[in-house]
Every structure is written in structure tokens, then in C-alpha cells.
Design a protein around this motif. Structure first.
Motif, mmCIF file in Angstrom:
data_model
loop_
_atom_site.group_PDB
_atom_site.id
_atom_site.type_symbol
_atom_site.label_atom_id
_atom_site.label_comp_id
_atom_site.label_asym_id
_atom_site.label_seq_id
_atom_site.Cartn_x
_atom_site.Cartn_y
_atom_site.Cartn_z
ATOM 1 N N ILE A 13 0.842 -1.132 0.065
ATOM 2 C CA ILE A 13 0.033 0.120 -0.237
ATOM 3 C C ILE A 13 0.861 1.216 0.096
ATOM 4 N N LEU A 14 1.979 1.102 0.774
ATOM 5 C CA LEU A 14 3.164 2.268 0.831
ATOM 6 C C LEU A 14 3.557 2.752 -0.597
ATOM 7 N N GLN A 15 3.857 1.377 -1.296
ATOM 8 C CA GLN A 15 4.663 1.557 -2.434
ATOM 9 C C GLN A 15 3.593 2.297 -3.557
ATOM 10 N N VAL A 16 2.465 1.711 -3.711
ATOM 11 C CA VAL A 16 1.553 2.084 -4.523
ATOM 12 C C VAL A 16 1.337 3.708 -4.425
ATOM 13 N N GLY A 17 1.228 3.920 -3.103
ATOM 14 C CA GLY A 17 1.052 5.475 -2.809
ATOM 15 C C GLY A 17 2.378 6.375 -3.413
ATOM 16 N N GLN A 18 3.607 5.453 -3.054
ATOM 17 C CA GLN A 18 4.831 6.426 -3.664
ATOM 18 C C GLN A 18 4.941 6.400 -5.142
ATOM 19 N N LEU A 19 4.827 5.350 -5.914
ATOM 20 C CA LEU A 19 4.392 5.413 -7.243
ATOM 21 C C LEU A 19 3.278 6.229 -7.643
ATOM 22 N N LEU A 20 2.286 6.385 -7.172
ATOM 23 C CA LEU A 20 1.232 7.236 -7.472
ATOM 24 C C LEU A 20 1.585 8.676 -7.203
ATOM 25 N N ARG A 21 2.343 8.908 -6.352
ATOM 26 C CA ARG A 21 3.010 10.306 -6.167
ATOM 27 C C ARG A 21 3.859 10.772 -7.448
ATOM 28 N N GLN A 22 4.724 9.566 -7.450
ATOM 29 C CA GLN A 22 5.907 9.812 -8.660
ATOM 30 C C GLN A 22 5.259 10.166 -10.050
ATOM 31 N N ILE A 23 4.328 9.317 -10.380
ATOM 32 C CA ILE A 23 3.866 9.512 -11.687
ATOM 33 C C ILE A 23 3.219 10.829 -11.835
ATOM 34 N N ARG A 24 2.336 11.203 -10.679
ATOM 35 C CA ARG A 24 1.597 12.389 -10.652
ATOM 36 C C ARG A 24 2.551 13.586 -10.883
ATOM 37 N N ASN A 25 3.826 13.470 -10.064
ATOM 38 C CA ASN A 25 4.837 14.444 -10.212
ATOM 39 C C ASN A 25 5.340 14.657 -11.610
ATOM 40 N N GLU A 26 5.808 13.174 -12.067
ATOM 41 C CA GLU A 26 6.163 13.202 -13.418
ATOM 42 C C GLU A 26 5.371 13.724 -14.548
ATOM 43 N N THR A 38 -9.486 11.750 -13.166
ATOM 44 C CA THR A 38 -9.695 10.538 -12.739
ATOM 45 C C THR A 38 -11.048 10.279 -12.245
ATOM 46 N N GLY A 39 -11.589 11.383 -11.559
ATOM 47 C CA GLY A 39 -12.972 11.098 -10.953
ATOM 48 C C GLY A 39 -12.971 10.533 -9.571
ATOM 49 N N VAL A 40 -11.601 10.444 -9.201
ATOM 50 C CA VAL A 40 -11.435 9.776 -7.707
ATOM 51 C C VAL A 40 -11.219 11.226 -6.874
ATOM 52 N N SER A 41 -11.855 11.268 -5.679
ATOM 53 C CA SER A 41 -11.787 12.479 -4.914
ATOM 54 C C SER A 41 -10.207 12.852 -4.579
ATOM 55 N N LYS A 42 -9.975 14.127 -4.273
ATOM 56 C CA LYS A 42 -8.760 14.650 -4.020
ATOM 57 C C LYS A 42 -8.262 13.754 -2.413
ATOM 58 N N GLY A 46 -5.143 11.788 -1.767
ATOM 59 C CA GLY A 46 -4.032 11.909 -0.870
ATOM 60 C C GLY A 46 -3.830 10.817 0.154
ATOM 61 N N LYS A 47 -5.021 10.121 0.534
ATOM 62 C CA LYS A 47 -4.854 9.061 1.390
ATOM 63 C C LYS A 47 -3.935 7.966 0.694
ATOM 64 N N GLU A 49 -1.741 8.230 -1.615
ATOM 65 C CA GLU A 49 -0.266 8.606 -1.875
ATOM 66 C C GLU A 49 0.285 8.519 -0.542
ATOM 67 N N ARG A 50 -0.154 8.511 0.595
ATOM 68 C CA ARG A 50 0.327 8.579 2.030
ATOM 69 C C ARG A 50 0.378 7.093 2.437
ATOM 70 N N GLY A 51 -0.359 6.215 1.667
ATOM 71 C CA GLY A 51 -0.221 4.674 2.043
ATOM 72 C C GLY A 51 -1.251 4.561 3.162
ATOM 73 N N GLU A 52 -2.377 5.475 3.212
ATOM 74 C CA GLU A 52 -3.484 5.427 4.540
ATOM 75 C C GLU A 52 -4.524 4.558 4.200
ATOM 76 N N THR A 53 -4.815 4.083 2.645
ATOM 77 C CA THR A 53 -5.917 3.424 2.656
ATOM 78 C C THR A 53 -5.542 2.489 1.481
ATOM 79 N N ASN A 54 -6.098 1.365 1.350
ATOM 80 C CA ASN A 54 -5.758 0.291 0.324
ATOM 81 C C ASN A 54 -7.154 0.378 -0.746
ATOM 82 N N PRO A 55 -6.517 1.327 -2.145
ATOM 83 C CA PRO A 55 -7.810 1.346 -2.970
ATOM 84 C C PRO A 55 -8.427 0.074 -3.638
ATOM 85 N N THR A 56 -9.699 0.159 -4.103
ATOM 86 C CA THR A 56 -10.180 -0.985 -4.646
ATOM 87 C C THR A 56 -9.751 -1.102 -6.247
#
Length: 190
Positions: A13-26, A38-42, A46-47, A49-56
Motif C-alpha cells: 500500500i505504501l509503495q502504491v502511494g509512492q508510485l502514484l505520487r511519483q507518476i503524478r509529479n512526472e 480520474t473522477g477520484v476525490s482529492k 491523498g490517502k 499517496e500517503r499509504g493510508e488506504t488500500n484502494p479498490t
């Protein structure tokens, strides 16, 4: 054993968040811009990217489609040589009917990603359309599956395969009384 699985899940979950932040920044996107694409709430982004949730799976599809990246780009980082062991890949479950495990994540050099999917007996999984130009290759490794692509239905038995443009609506149905196992390979335009 359960503790070890929980730790591995947290790491992923942390790695997914880090990769998402990296791609968003790229792509030079703010969280607000990504939310619009994306139609996904801000807040949810944010959750993640911070590894606070396991996305569906549905949320991950929306994100990858909005970013125009393959699903597995948000998965585990690979080495030069990889061995994919059953049950050890990044796993996403949808309503306990469909289980998708990444075998090999997307590599720009090949334009490919591979997954193993399990569909419970008497279940249907409706897939989100993939990116424009994506081609999906499916082989039934166990069981019997009906695959609907657009308006057409295709019956596949064990070891039968199908290839189709994956940017169209498609679904998988297991009408049998055993879990069906599929190997899915996605080819994206590089």
C-alpha cells in the motif's frame, strides 16, 4: 503468518502511494488536477499517496485510466530477472468474486503486463475498458469461462485463449461449480 501478510500488505500500500505520487509529479499534476482527470476525490488520492488506504480495483482502474498508464505501473518494482511465485504478487480482490494477482508489472520496453485471475463459481466480473490501443490476451488455465466483448459472447474451455481490443466493455462469467483460473496479458502502445 497473519502478521506477516498484514506487514506485506502495508508495504505494498505504501509503495502504491509512492508510485502514484511519483507518476503524478512526472506528469506535473496537482492532486486537484488528478482528481478531475480520474473522477477520484482529492481526499482519496491523498490517502492513497500517503499509504493510508488500500484502494479498490475500481479506484485503481480510474486512476490508471486517467493517467493513461497500465494498471501494473502502480504495482511492485521489479528487478532485471524476476520470478513470479503464485500468491506473492500484488493482489486486488473485487467483491470476493474476482481476484487479480500481478505476475509481471508493465515494462515500457515490452509494453506488456501479466496477471493471474481467479473467478469464483457462478460469478460475473465486469471489467473496466482499458486504455485506447490496449490489447488483452486471455488463456483459461482451469475451468470454463464465457467472455463478453462488446455485444459478442465467447465460450472458452481449459487452455483456450482469446485476444481482443481491451478498450471495449468486456466481462467474464464463470458458470461452472469450480474456481476458474485465467492468465491475462495486456499489451499497451509504448
Amino acid at each position: 503468518m497473519k502478521e506477516q501478510e498484514d506487514m506485506q500488505t502495508k508495504e505494498v500500500i505504501l509503495q502504491v502511494g509512492q508510485l502514484l505520487r511519483q507518476i503524478r509529479n512526472e506528469q506535473k499534476l496537482s492532486l486537484e488536477e488528478l482528481a478531475k482527470k480520474t473522477g477520484v476525490s482529492k481526499l482519496t488520492l491523498g490517502k492513497i499517496e500517503r499509504g493510508e488506504t488500500n484502494p479498490t480495483l475500481g479506484v485503481i482502474w480510474k486512476i490508471t485510466k486517467g493517467l493513461s498508464i497500465p494498471l501494473s505501473r502502480l504495482m511492485v518494482i521489479e528487478d532485471i530477472v524476476n520470478v513470479a511465485r503464485c500468491g506473492e504478487g500484488f493482489i486486488i480482490e473485487e467483491n470476493q468474486m474476482w481476484r487479480l494477482e500481478t505476475i509481471f508489472r508493465y515494462k515500457k520496453e515490452t509494453g506488456l503486463e501479466m496477471h493471474r485471475a481467479c473467478l469464483q463459481p457462478y460469478s460475473i466480473y465486469e471489467a473496466e475498458p482499458h486504455h485506447e490501443g490496449a490489447i488483452e490476451f486471455v488463456t483459461v488455465m482451469k475451468g470454463k469461462i464465457s467472455i463478453q466483448v462488446g455485444q459478442e459472447m465467447y465460450e472458452l474451455n481449459e487452455f483456450d485463449s482469446i485476444q481482443f481490443e481491451a478498450n471495449r466493455k468486456h466481462s467474464y462469467e464463470n458458470t461452472g461449480n469450480e474456481v476458474a483460473v485465467l492468465h491475462l496479458t495486456m499489451k499497451y502502445l509504448s
